[in-house]
Design a protein around this motif. Sequence first.
Motif, PDB file in Angstrom:
ATOM      1  N   THR A  92      35.137  23.389  44.420  1.00 46.62           N
ATOM      2  CA  THR A  92      35.213  24.816  44.144  1.00 46.62           C
ATOM      3  C   THR A  92      33.810  25.380  43.964  1.00 46.62           C
ATOM      4  O   THR A  92      32.886  24.672  43.564  1.00 46.62           O
ATOM      5  CB  THR A  92      36.038  25.129  42.880  1.00 46.62           C
ATOM      6  N   VAL A  93      33.687  26.659  44.247  1.00 51.74           N
ATOM      7  CA  VAL A  93      32.438  27.380  44.024  1.00 51.74           C
ATOM      8  C   VAL A  93      32.805  28.739  43.433  1.00 51.74           C
ATOM      9  O   VAL A  93      33.625  29.463  44.003  1.00 51.74           O
ATOM     10  CB  VAL A  93      31.643  27.590  45.332  1.00 51.74           C
TER      11      VAL A  93
ATOM     12  N   GLU B 286      34.177  35.711  42.507  1.00 51.56           N
ATOM     13  CA  GLU B 286      35.322  34.923  42.946  1.00 51.56           C
ATOM     14  C   GLU B 286      35.146  33.440  42.689  1.00 51.56           C
ATOM     15  O   GLU B 286      34.031  32.924  42.648  1.00 51.56           O
ATOM     16  CB  GLU B 286      35.543  35.149  44.444  1.00 51.56           C
ATOM     17  N   HIS B 287      36.272  32.773  42.542  1.00 51.60           N
ATOM     18  CA  HIS B 287      36.360  31.317  42.430  1.00 51.60           C
ATOM     19  C   HIS B 287      37.017  30.844  43.724  1.00 51.60           C
ATOM     20  O   HIS B 287      38.188  31.114  43.965  1.00 51.60           O
ATOM     21  CB  HIS B 287      37.214  30.943  41.206  1.00 51.60           C
TER      22      HIS B 287
ATOM     23  N   GLU C 277      38.315  36.657  52.530  1.00 53.61           N
ATOM     24  CA  GLU C 277      39.272  37.728  52.737  1.00 53.61           C
ATOM     25  C   GLU C 277      38.739  38.996  52.098  1.00 53.61           C
ATOM     26  O   GLU C 277      38.764  40.061  52.692  1.00 53.61           O
ATOM     27  CB  GLU C 277      40.620  37.377  52.110  1.00 53.61           C
ATOM     28  N   ALA C 278      38.262  38.877  50.870  1.00 54.05           N
ATOM     29  CA  ALA C 278      37.746  40.053  50.167  1.00 54.05           C
ATOM     30  C   ALA C 278      36.483  40.572  50.832  1.00 54.05           C
ATOM     31  O   ALA C 278      36.288  41.774  50.959  1.00 54.05           O
ATOM     32  CB  ALA C 278      37.469  39.706  48.712  1.00 54.05           C
TER      33      ALA C 278
ATOM     34  N   GLY D  39      40.729  31.706  47.550  1.00 54.66           N
ATOM     35  CA  GLY D  39      40.028  31.976  46.303  1.00 54.66           C
ATOM     36  C   GLY D  39      40.772  32.969  45.441  1.00 54.66           C
ATOM     37  O   GLY D  39      41.752  33.588  45.882  1.00 54.66           O
ATOM     38  N   THR D  40      40.307  33.096  44.218  1.00 57.91           N
ATOM     39  CA  THR D  40      40.864  34.068  43.276  1.00 57.91           C
ATOM     40  C   THR D  40      39.728  34.877  42.686  1.00 57.91           C
ATOM     41  O   THR D  40      38.635  34.361  42.447  1.00 57.91           O
ATOM     42  CB  THR D  40      41.655  33.375  42.149  1.00 57.91           C
ATOM     43  N   PHE D  41      40.023  36.156  42.436  1.00 54.25           N
ATOM     44  CA  PHE D  41      39.029  37.024  41.820  1.00 54.25           C
ATOM     45  C   PHE D  41      38.853  36.646  40.355  1.00 54.25           C
ATOM     46  O   PHE D  41      39.813  36.295  39.679  1.00 54.25           O
ATOM     47  CB  PHE D  41      39.436  38.486  41.924  1.00 54.25           C
TER      48      PHE D  41
END
Length: 149
Positions: A111-112, A129-130, A4-5, A145-147
Amino acid sequence: MENEAMARRTKHTRGTTPPTLTAESPCPCGLPAPYGECCGRFHGGERSAPTAELLMRSRYSAFVVHDAAYLLRTWHSSTRPRHLELDPGMQWTSLEIVATTDGSAFHSSGTVTFRARYRHHGNRGELHEHSNFERENGAWVYVDGTFVE
């Protein structure tokens, strides 16, 4: 958010032309194999990425070459946008995998955490990002994901 980012700027603006890669070109994901033996085999649909990390790398490479079809195909059905327009002003320059958890052939999720560096209309930036991945119909897909600050 990973993708998305990376795709956030959806408005078409004047920009750079994505690089044209041959099978022998260095792979944008940073692994030592040529594109055709690395991410190109996933982009072409010949194989699915066998791990969450390789899927992340192949998705990064898809952003580099503006392969929106691959990005949509490898996005979880519950979070996938209907369409995706990539900003031609974005030039992805390098990928660094910071950490991974699970995401192998023996897992159903993983997760990466990564850093992706870019230039947008000449300005440098970094996306940290995670990202979360799951198997859907047997194949690894990006969920969200999260920043990372």
